[in-house]
Design an enzyme around this catalytic site. Structure first.
Site, PDB file in Angstrom:
ATOM      1  N   ASP A  15     -28.192  30.714 -31.386  1.00 11.28           N
ATOM      2  CA  ASP A  15     -27.990  30.489 -29.955  1.00 11.28           C
ATOM      3  C   ASP A  15     -28.496  29.121 -29.498  1.00 11.28           C
ATOM      4  O   ASP A  15     -28.194  28.690 -28.390  1.00 11.28           O
ATOM      5  CB  ASP A  15     -28.767  31.557 -29.174  1.00 11.28           C
ATOM      6  CG  ASP A  15     -27.858  32.634 -28.615  1.00 11.28           C
ATOM      7  OD1 ASP A  15     -26.658  32.370 -28.450  1.00 11.28           O
ATOM      8  OD2 ASP A  15     -28.374  33.732 -28.308  1.00 11.28           O
TER       9      ASP A  15
ATOM     10  N   GLN B 218     -29.740  39.388 -28.301  1.00 16.03           N
ATOM     11  CA  GLN B 218     -28.964  39.433 -27.055  1.00 16.03           C
ATOM     12  C   GLN B 218     -29.916  39.494 -25.846  1.00 16.03           C
ATOM     13  O   GLN B 218     -30.805  40.336 -25.782  1.00 16.03           O
ATOM     14  CB  GLN B 218     -28.045  40.670 -27.080  1.00 16.03           C
ATOM     15  CG  GLN B 218     -27.108  40.766 -25.899  1.00 16.03           C
ATOM     16  CD  GLN B 218     -26.077  39.637 -25.849  1.00 16.03           C
ATOM     17  OE1 GLN B 218     -25.496  39.255 -26.850  1.00 16.03           O
ATOM     18  NE2 GLN B 218     -25.881  39.099 -24.662  1.00 16.03           N
TER      19      GLN B 218
ATOM     20  N   LYS C  79     -18.968  39.896 -30.485  1.00 15.09           N
ATOM     21  CA  LYS C  79     -19.516  38.882 -31.393  1.00 15.09           C
ATOM     22  C   LYS C  79     -19.406  39.364 -32.838  1.00 15.09           C
ATOM     23  O   LYS C  79     -19.042  38.600 -33.735  1.00 15.09           O
ATOM     24  CB  LYS C  79     -20.988  38.594 -31.042  1.00 15.09           C
ATOM     25  CG  LYS C  79     -21.128  37.738 -29.789  1.00 15.09           C
ATOM     26  CD  LYS C  79     -22.557  37.676 -29.288  1.00 15.09           C
ATOM     27  CE  LYS C  79     -22.600  36.955 -27.941  1.00 15.09           C
ATOM     28  NZ  LYS C  79     -23.916  37.008 -27.297  1.00 15.09           N
TER      29      LYS C  79
END
Ligand code: NAP
Length: 291
Positions: free
Chosen positions: A122, A99, A55
């Site tokens: 997200d 994460q 990422k």
């Protein structure tokens, strides 16, 4: 091999990443703003470390600022919440991603809710989930957003299609179903208590598999001509001590029946990161006062 179209997620993701990079350049030129994405990793889970590294590399490649924060596996929940508070306040950070999964002593829900919804790259914050469900302006979770782009690359108008989503997680199954509903599909969400999964799946013009059960969906579960999107990623033994990645769908069987199908790897996976970059660009654009 029959004629199912293999949907090239890698190529579509590359195209989206190029579009995002061009958008980043435009934003820099017009407003002097460089989009910034902060990724927070707690602990040393090997798969998570790879995801975070990928990422960060993709963020930099798109011309954005990438900030990485690594906390030890025994970091206190309060320390993580304090870091999120600091990132919420920083003007150069437009997207924040924590994460998952988090270590068991940390309440993931509390952490997700601590992220400023406007910086929720997200799209997991309940406010964004609620906006998606109620037709408002939402940050859409990256994986289902990527699945929808792939679906629409095959069939631009999904209205009226019978869609079945296998899996009801907050990060894939539920938002996927919501996106398909918003596209005017008739949607069923299946899960581990669903009866006659093969029969239900066979009704689907659009079948999205997100169960994490390697190769569970057999060719006989698929309606001829259906579009199949395989979200699953599992590493399985491939003999001689080697391993390979497979999805939730038994690909060799499914490709004989489906009209179009995403492969694993090279299908949904690359789209997830591309959509993360897009969410970050959109957040930075909104913070800079819109387009
Ligand atoms: N490609 C990508 O970028 C990407 C991104 C995210 C996730 N993934 C992959 O996608 C898969 C799903 O991820 P997730 O986070 O949504 O997983 P999850 O939170 O474990 O959810 C799995 C869902 O599948 C359902 N399920 C499990 N076994 C089933 C069965 N035998 N029959 C019917 N339904 C079943 C579960 O039902 P219950 O609710 O009843 O337990 C649950 O709703 C995983 O393989 C993950 O690695 C890929």
């Amino acid at each position: 091999m029959a004629g199912a179209l293999i949907i090239d997620g890698k190529a579509r993701a590359q195209a989206l990443r190029a579009e995002v990079a061009a958008g980043v350049e435009r934003l820099k030129a017009a407003r002097g703003v460089t989009p910034g994405l902060a990724v927070v990793l707690v602990g040393e889970d090997p798969a998570s470390q790879i995801y975070v590294r990928n990422k960060a590399a993709a963020t930099r490649a798109a011309g954005m600022l990438s900030l990485e924060y690594k906390l030890s596996a025994d970091a206190a929940e309060t320390a993580l919440l304090a870091l999120i508070g600091e990132l919420n306040r920083r003007g150069d950070v437009h997207g924040i991603l924590v994460q998952l999964p988090l270590p068991a002593h940390i309440d993931a829900r509390k952490v997700i809710e601590a992220v400023d919804p406007a910086k929720d790259a997200d799209g997991f914050h309940p406010l964004n989930a609620g906006q998606l469900a109620s037709g408002g302006r939402a940050v859409v979770p990256c994986t289902p957003a990527g699945c929808l782009i792939l679906l629409k690359s095959v069939r631009a108008d999904l209205a009226g299609a019978r869609a079945v989503v296998l899996g009801r997680s907050n990060i894939v199954g539920k938002p996927m179903a919501q996106l398909l509903l918003n596209e005017n599909c008739t949607v069923t969400i299946a899960h581990s208590r669903t009866r006659d999964l093969p029969g239900l799946a066979r009704e689907a013009d659009i079948l999205v598999a997100a169960t994490g059960r390697a190769q569970m969906v057999k060719g006989s579960w698929i309606k001829p001509g259906a579009i199949v999107v395989d979200v699953g990623i599992q590493r399985v033994a491939a003999g001689e001590g080697k391993t390979r990645l497979v999805g939730d769908v038994a690909f060799a069987q499914a490709v004989e029946v489906a009209g179009a199908i995403t492969p694993v790897p090279g299908g949904v996976g690359p789209m997830t990161i591309a959509c993360l970059l897009q969410n970050t660009l959109e957040a930075a654009t909104a913070a800079a006062g819109g387009r």
